[in-house]
Write a protein that holds these residues in place. Structure first.
Motif: not given
Ligand code: F6R
Length: 357
Positions: A54-58, A100-108, A152-156, A161-163, A236-239, A353-355
């Motif tokens: 995963a990446a970031g918050t995920s 794979f944990i991904s909110q968007s399901g699109e993270t490259a 919101a861009v910042a994931s909450t 839900a993932q956890m 820390a990431l959120k802040l 989402s970071v594609t």
């Molecule tokens: C932070 C945030 C990012 C995503 C990361 C992975 O608030 O949203 O760190 O968690 O870009 O994105 P997903 O979960 O869509 O793969």
């Protein structure tokens, strides 16, 4: 729609108890047992080690997921940052299974790893909030987080839900392996949802902390040990992403190995202490920084509560606390960003989402 909320982020923070209850419903059958595709069970059972990518918050949710699966399901788990794994694949076990944990399901970055491990013939599951997404379509199986759209861009809510879904998975793994355990994910999630609600009702407290500790500062440190360490990384990431305050999360014992040099008179240090067996260690680490002038803010579970603590969390099973202890951190970040006049829902330089790799 935002409704009466000024920002999507606050709305999404408040939605978390409902999301957890929704997950309980979706993953429960008529008899109150866990409902999971048989093929997912079989794939997990067949594997000798789980690799979470995963990446970031995920990624932070993955760190907690590892603890849940190892402590409840007693199955070994590794957690990796997708972008690192992609070009530096570690040695794998004989029968790896990839989650794979991904909110968007699109993270490259995550998709790159999925493409590779599929070529290598390994089975995969995607835990995502978007079932039709690329990672969902390309993995063998999907577990839906049912958090509803996160704007919101910042994931909450996607993070909690993932956890939550991983706690259900952990319990299912324990069952499949005939491990004696009194851990009931469904019951625990019910308790967590109630606790989340109580915390969401204390917004004035969180706003007060944001004002007092974060309205002027240029940096902030978070400390925690064991599962609390994973949560403070997320805090820390959120802040930093929404308030632009330089923030770092540290394992309590690690701060003194260098970073303590940054502590000055008045530097805010936020400690999370929910894991009873390391509570005194975390308190000791806090003392070390307070002695150098740090201004401490303590978020403690009831059992660990001491006089002067800022926020008290209801006690829960130790692996479930992250789902609840992150709420005050999300709210403190939100109010800190608000007070500093930041664009809370659309922080600079970030995309939902970071594609791109
Ligand atoms: C932070 C945030 C990012 C995503 C990361 C992975 O608030 O949203 O760190 O968690 O870009 O994105 P997903 O979960 O869509 O793969």
């Amino acid at each position: 729609e935002k409704g009466t909320y000024e920002h999507f982020m606050l709305k999404e923070i408040d939605e978390q108890p409902f999301v957890i209850r929704n997950i309980i419903q979706k993953y429960q059958d008529e008899d109150g047992d866990i409902k999971l595709e048989e093929d997912i069970r079989a794939a997990i059972n067949h594997s000798d080690r789980i690799y979470i990518l995963a990446a970031g918050t995920s990624y932070h949710a993955g760190l907690v997921g590892k603890e849940m699966i190892e402590k409840i399901g007693q199955k070994p788990v590794e957690v990796h940052i997708a972008s690192e794994f992609l070009y530096n694949q570690p040695l794998l076990s004989e029968k790896p299974l990839f989650i794979f944990i991904s909110q968007s399901g699109e993270t490259a970055d995550s998709r790159g790893v999925l493409v590779n491990v599929k070529k290598q013939g390994h089975p995969s599951i995607t835990i995502t909030n978007v079932p039709g997404s690329t990672l969902s379509r390309e993995a063998d199986f999907t577990l839906h987080t049912y958090a509803g759209p996160e704007i919101a861009v910042a994931s909450t809510k996607a993070y909690t839900a993932q956890m939550a879904v991983m706690s259900i998975l952990a319990m299912d793994i324990a069952r499949a392996r005939d491990i004696e355990s009194d851990f009931n994910a469904i019951q625990q999630l019910g308790l967590a949802a109630n606790a989340m609600e109580t915390l969401c009702d204390q917004k004035d407290v969180m706003e007060g902390i944001a004002k007092e500790y974060l309205s002027e500062t240029r940096n902030c440190f978070f400390i925690g040990r064991a599962l609390d360490y994973h949560v403070v990384l997320e805090g820390a990431l959120k802040l930093k992403e929404i308030s632009y305050i330089q923030a770092e999360g540290f394992a309590g014992g690690e701060l003194k190995h260098g970073t303590i040099a940054l502590i000055e008179e008045g530097t805010p240090v936020i400690a999370v202490t929910t894991q009873n067996h390391v509570n005194l260690n975390t308190r000791g680490n806090l003392q070390e920084v307070v002695a150098r002038g740090a201004k401490p803010c303590v978020i403690a579970s009831e059992i660990n509560q001491q006089e002067g603590d800022n926020i008290v969390l209801p006690d829960m099973h130790e692996v479930m606390t992250p789902i609840v202890s992150v709420i005050p951190l999300q709210l403190i970040s939100y109010y800190a960003a608000m007070h500093r006049g930041c664009d809370v829902d659309k922080p600079r330089n970030l995309a939902k989402s970071v594609t791109v790799e």
